[in-house]
Write an enzyme that holds these catalytic residues in place. Structure first.
Site, PDB file in Angstrom:
ATOM      1  N   SER A  29       0.489   2.357   8.410  1.00 24.27           N
ATOM      2  CA  SER A  29       1.184   2.703   7.171  1.00 24.27           C
ATOM      3  C   SER A  29       1.399   4.203   7.067  1.00 24.27           C
ATOM      4  O   SER A  29       0.579   5.001   7.542  1.00 24.27           O
ATOM      5  CB  SER A  29       0.367   2.217   5.968  1.00 24.27           C
ATOM      6  OG  SER A  29       0.868   2.762   4.761  1.00 24.27           O
ATOM      7  N   TYR A  62      -6.716   1.616   0.911  1.00 25.57           N
ATOM      8  CA  TYR A  62      -5.685   0.997   1.750  1.00 25.57           C
ATOM      9  C   TYR A  62      -5.353   1.913   2.923  1.00 25.57           C
ATOM     10  O   TYR A  62      -5.328   1.485   4.078  1.00 25.57           O
ATOM     11  CB  TYR A  62      -4.430   0.731   0.920  1.00 25.57           C
ATOM     12  CG  TYR A  62      -3.258   0.228   1.730  1.00 25.57           C
ATOM     13  CD1 TYR A  62      -3.227  -1.078   2.216  1.00 25.57           C
ATOM     14  CD2 TYR A  62      -2.187   1.068   2.019  1.00 25.57           C
ATOM     15  CE1 TYR A  62      -2.165  -1.539   2.969  1.00 25.57           C
ATOM     16  CE2 TYR A  62      -1.104   0.614   2.770  1.00 25.57           C
ATOM     17  CZ  TYR A  62      -1.102  -0.688   3.236  1.00 25.57           C
ATOM     18  OH  TYR A  62      -0.048  -1.133   3.984  1.00 25.57           O
TER      19      TYR A  62
END
Length: 341
Positions: free
Chosen positions: A142, A167
């Site tokens: 990501s 995350y």
């Protein structure tokens, strides 16, 4: 090739499975179909791939699509026994891991879900690849790993030691573990740092869908950092084209060069103002948004921009969908999916 796509009922996983099938590959999809967002959307994606909702809803129940080249099974990545059985049975050549607990902000509220899926489940996949002679693991990282990085555009050569959400930290850990497994066990791993993917069949917790819903229902939309946000918005079709090129690419030369472990940015190679993105949604809905201007949210960053030079050089990656075209295609799908005139 026979390819495992995890997260096949998800946004990118669905589009990738569809593209791989059109290229003549055998695809096995797995997903736990959790209720982080409306499961009906996940089942609707699977239906597009020829998978019956009633059969797909049962854990461990294998069901084949009408094409016979796509099979689906509902599995949790944390279920090590089920993962091992699947790998032993199917003899995958390539694994593409797109399954993860998504959402930057939700990771602040529910960190355990990210540990279970993004770390424990990911290790189960690495072990299964190691023990079943998988040649190549392609996995979703990501852009959030760049955290507090202030250098623009973001480059894979930049240090990524300052994640500002769990995350992001879980995705950085995926990259580190992939490096370890490539080094120790000799199979290729390729991490892809996705940048703000949008398009048809997108998640309802993502910006495009949230803005469309708000505008449609005359509900004020939340615009963070008082609108001074920029994102490398990337159309999903461009994303899966890039992922497909990597899956189909050979890995022998990488081993010879000592490059079994690779990480790439995958984005649109451009940064777009959030206000311009909203304006395109307004234009395609024919309606102006009511806006609530808010401060920056915890775990968020003001600007993202992907340097995709390496992916262009190594795989001929070519993101060519403008925001104007991409938003139109998203809104056309949004209207059809929600039965709007």
């Amino acid at each position: 090739m026979k390819i495992l796509v995890t997260g096949a009922a998800g946004f990118i996983g669905y589009h990738l499975s569809e593209l791989l099938l059109s290229r003549g590959h055998q695809v096995v999809g797995i997903d736990n179909i959790n209720d982080y967002y409306d499961v009906n959307l996940k089942f609707a994606r699977l239906n597009q791939l020829g998978i019956d909702k009633e059969q797909a809803a049962e854990f461990g129940n294998e069901t084949a699509s009408v094409s016979k080249e796509f099979k689906f099974k509902r599995i949790n990545l944390e279920d090590k026994e089920a993962i091992n059985e699947l790998f032993e049975k199917e003899n995958f050549q390539v694994v593409c891991n797109l399954a993860a607990q998504a959402g930057v902000r939700y990771s602040i509220e529910n960190p355990q879900a990210y540990v279970d899926s993004n770390i424990v489940g990911y290790v189960n996949l690495l072990e299964a690849c190691r023990n079943n002679d998988v040649k190549h693991l392609v996995y979703a990282s990501s852009s959030s790993v760049y955290g507090l990085n202030s250098k623009i555009p973001f480059s894979t050569k930049d240090t990524v030691d300052t994640p500002i959400s769990l995350y992001a930290a879980s995705k950085k850990s995926n990259e580190l573990m992939a490096h370890t497994y490539s080094h120790l066990f000799g199979f290729a791993t390729t991490g892809l740092r996705f940048f703000t993917v949008y398009g048809p069949w997108g998640r309802p917790d993502m910006a495009a869908y949230l803005f469309a819903e708000g505008i449609r229902n005359n509900t004020p939309i939340k615009v963070f950092n008082h609108g001074k946000m920029e994102r490398d918005f990337t159309f999903v079709g461009d994303i899966v084209e890039g992922v497909m090129r990597i899956i189909e690419g050979e890995v022998v030369s990488r081993k010879e060069k000592g490059e079994l472990y690779k990480v790439y940015n995958i984005g649109n190679n451009n940064s777009v103002k959030l206000t311009d993105y909203i304006a395109n949604i307004e234009k395609n809905l024919g309606k102006e948004a009511k806006k609530i201007m808010l401060e920056m949210q915890p775990g968020d960053v003001a600007k993202t921009w992907a340097d995709v030079t390496e992916l262009i050089q190594d795989y001929g990656y070519s993101p060519n969908t403008s925001v104007e075209e991409g938003v139109k295609r998203f809104i056309d799908w949004y209207k059809e999916y929600n039965n709007l005139k």
